[in-house]
Write an enzyme that holds these catalytic residues in place. Sequence first.
Site, PDB file in Angstrom:
ATOM      1  N   ASP A 222      -2.105  -0.008   3.069  1.00 49.90           N
ATOM      2  CA  ASP A 222      -1.073  -1.117   2.975  1.00 49.90           C
ATOM      3  C   ASP A 222      -1.027  -1.926   4.371  1.00 49.90           C
ATOM      4  OD1 ASP A 222       1.182  -2.963   2.185  1.00 49.90           O
ATOM      5  OD2 ASP A 222       0.842  -1.672   0.339  1.00 49.90           O
ATOM      6  N   HIS A 245      -3.677  -3.789   4.909  1.00 51.29           N
ATOM      7  CA  HIS A 245      -3.551  -4.938   4.736  1.00 51.29           C
ATOM      8  C   HIS A 245      -3.236  -5.763   5.893  1.00 51.29           C
ATOM      9  CE1 HIS A 245      -2.605  -3.754   0.172  1.00 51.29           C
ATOM     10  NE2 HIS A 245      -3.783  -3.434   0.678  1.00 51.29           N
TER      11      HIS A 245
END
Length: 399
Positions: A222, A245
């Site tokens: 993430d 991310h």
Amino acid sequence: MDWRLTFPTLRLLMLMLMSALAKNQAQAQNIFNIEDFGAIGDGKTDSSKALSDAWNGGCHSEGTSVVLIPSGTYLLGPLRLIGPCNGTIKFLIRGSLKAFDSPQLGIDHWITFRYIDGLTITGGGLLDGQGSSSWQHNDCKKKRNCKALPVTMRFDFVSNAWIHHVTSLNSKNFHFNLFSCKNFTFEHVNITAPDESPNTDGIHMALSTNIFIRDSAIATGDDCISLGPGSENIHMTGIACGPGHGISIGSLGGSPNERPVTKVFLGNSTFTGTMNAMRIKTRAPSYQGVVSDITFQDVIVKNADNPIIIDQQYCPSKKCSPQSSQVKISNVKFINIRGTSSSLVAVNINCSPAVPCTGIKLRDINLECDGSGGRASSACANAKGATYGRQNPPSCLEK
């Protein structure tokens, strides 16, 4: 009387003196070795009580106390290490701390530090979250009443802290979470989890000020670093992010009366194979909020899907109304950003029609398309600002 000392006698006296000095230093630092409290470093015996007792001893001692995790692997259940303490604490991890190999549903922490002023965590050791057994249960995007999974290390109301030379591996949820912290530094921290591991943010923060993250490598499933409401004066340099991310401000606007995110700097960092690189995201619809004085500078992007992205239509549930975000974004600078994009739209600035972005500045942008067979482009909506120097792709900002 002959006062001359022979060499063997002199050497013995020196050894005795050094031993006494070492003992006095150890006493002055108040060393609390968890093995002295019953911990066994076999990776199988629960050492939670031993660590808790060692912490309590150190926390109630004056001066600088060292809570020592020596070489070995120590199994540890959920634990809260609470202050305030009578002195400063050095949490010295020489070996490994290993979480239970189970999902631990409904528990939001593995190790929590709370109400502490003056904390150092270091030692070159390992935090093994054993997250692979939990990731399949991370279904919050599908279930409204999902159960929490443990964050590897939580810091609540912690000030004047320094976390350095520590590795966090395979967290069940976030690796590190800061809430209402101040004067907090991460340095030479390694964070690792597979790119398919859900919600394993490297470092997340909210309501925290004067946070410094330096010279650290973050590879996760993430956000490498995520900034929630109330993040102020955040300084990040020397970050190697990927996979993951990227670095995200937000999402914001999900709750009423959120505090602003302001005075954020990212510099001299690299993104490799990330979903995003530099991202600001706000929900739509949203409550009112503010993002201001943000600088991304001297950044290399290698094959990122969205190198530069402002997304004010963020809707994780996919069931959002057409109403606009009410979060105001202003004074955001992208300076000397170069590298490659894996998508055709390398610069995507999609702001709210209700509160358009203002003061967006693009200076010396050079982003090429990597492997897509086309030329990089930019896309803008409701965004006003200025450009300077090279602009590849050409800017689409409104002046």
